[in-house]
Design a protein around this motif. Sequence first.
Motif, short mmCIF file in Angstrom:
data_model
loop_
_atom_site.label_atom_id
_atom_site.label_comp_id
_atom_site.label_asym_id
_atom_site.label_seq_id
_atom_site.Cartn_x
_atom_site.Cartn_y
_atom_site.Cartn_z
N ASP A 189 3.06 41.29 -5.00
CA ASP A 189 4.04 41.34 -3.91
C ASP A 189 4.87 40.06 -3.94
OD1 ASP A 189 5.41 41.89 -1.58
OD2 ASP A 189 3.77 41.34 -0.25
N THR A 236 11.07 44.66 5.90
CA THR A 236 10.35 45.51 4.95
C THR A 236 9.53 46.57 5.66
OG1 THR A 236 10.22 43.65 3.42
CG2 THR A 236 8.76 45.51 3.01
N CYS A 246 11.03 48.07 -5.22
CA CYS A 246 12.08 47.14 -4.82
C CYS A 246 12.65 47.58 -3.48
CB CYS A 246 13.20 47.09 -5.87
SG CYS A 246 14.58 46.00 -5.44
N GLY A 290 7.72 44.45 -6.13
CA GLY A 290 6.27 44.50 -6.26
C GLY A 290 5.80 45.42 -7.36
N VAL A 326 12.61 51.09 0.59
CA VAL A 326 12.15 50.71 -0.74
C VAL A 326 12.32 51.88 -1.72
CG1 VAL A 326 10.50 48.98 0.07
CG2 VAL A 326 9.78 51.36 -0.18
N ASN A 347 7.68 38.48 -1.98
CA ASN A 347 8.40 38.67 -0.72
C ASN A 347 8.26 37.43 0.15
OD1 ASN A 347 9.76 39.90 1.45
ND2 ASN A 347 7.87 40.76 2.27
N PRO A 348 9.39 36.75 0.42
CA PRO A 348 10.74 37.18 0.05
C PRO A 348 11.18 36.63 -1.31
CG PRO A 348 10.90 35.29 1.49
CD PRO A 348 9.42 35.60 1.35
N GLU A 401 17.41 38.71 1.38
CA GLU A 401 16.01 38.78 0.97
C GLU A 401 15.69 40.16 0.41
OE1 GLU A 401 13.20 37.42 3.92
OE2 GLU A 401 14.73 36.18 4.88
N VAL A 402 15.08 40.18 -0.76
CA VAL A 402 14.56 41.43 -1.30
C VAL A 402 13.07 41.27 -1.56
CG1 VAL A 402 16.75 42.09 -2.36
CG2 VAL A 402 15.06 40.83 -3.72
N ILE A 403 12.40 42.40 -1.68
CA ILE A 403 10.99 42.42 -2.04
C ILE A 403 10.87 43.20 -3.34
CG2 ILE A 403 10.65 44.45 -0.54
CD1 ILE A 403 7.74 43.60 -0.23
N GLY A 451 13.88 42.78 1.73
CA GLY A 451 12.66 42.04 2.04
C GLY A 451 12.68 41.39 3.41
N GLY A 452 11.79 40.40 3.55
CA GLY A 452 11.68 39.69 4.82
C GLY A 452 11.04 40.55 5.89
#
Length: 218
Positions: A197, A131, A124, A111, A137, A199-200, A107-109, A127-128
């Motif tokens: 945002d 975070t 970046c 935004g 990030v 995520n995920p 999982e990445v985030i 994620g999940g």
Amino acid sequence: MKEVVKQLIQKKGLLAENEAKDLLRAYGIPTTKYFVVSKEKDLENITIDFPVALKVCSNRILHKTDVNGVKLDIQNMNDLRIVFKDFKKRFPSEKFLVDQMVEKRVEVIVGLIQDPTFGLSIMCGIGGIFTELYKDVAFRIVPIDRYDAEQMIEEIKGKKLLEGFRNINANKKLVIDLLLRVSKMGQELEQHIDQMDLNPVFVYQNHICVVDAKLILK
């Protein structure tokens, strides 16, 4: 600019999740499959395979889980109808999103956020649930190029998850491509986006998928 983009950027404030995903898709950003329903009869028209999730789909509710507005892993139509009736009773004026359940991966985030000093910036990280725990990030000012995207990933402590750690199949190049698409979207819509945002985002070997999206317009 595509017509769907022109229509959506006329709105202000929080977009409903289907609107946010419509906007992402207009920029070639892959999301889960989804279907908007407002009444029980609409469930007969969904073309998404089970299992699915049901989410309250509103431009008034930012955090759906805080109001118990998300139900995951619904296995069949009978169960979906039961959950829908409960949601409809609790959120009578809202629409709902029947959302595809996808297999979990890394999982990445990703935004976008308006910085008072630097303007629109892209973010970046891993994620999940991690975070907020690790704050792992990286940021850059929009627009970015491929080198910037590569360096953002290099700065993330959890980058090994995208490099085959313990035989985890997650394609780092797909994250780089995603960052470039989000940057392009941010550059074109800089006067409209307040924050976004994703995520995920699940990262696989051969594709990438935005599972949840929050987007606030100025």
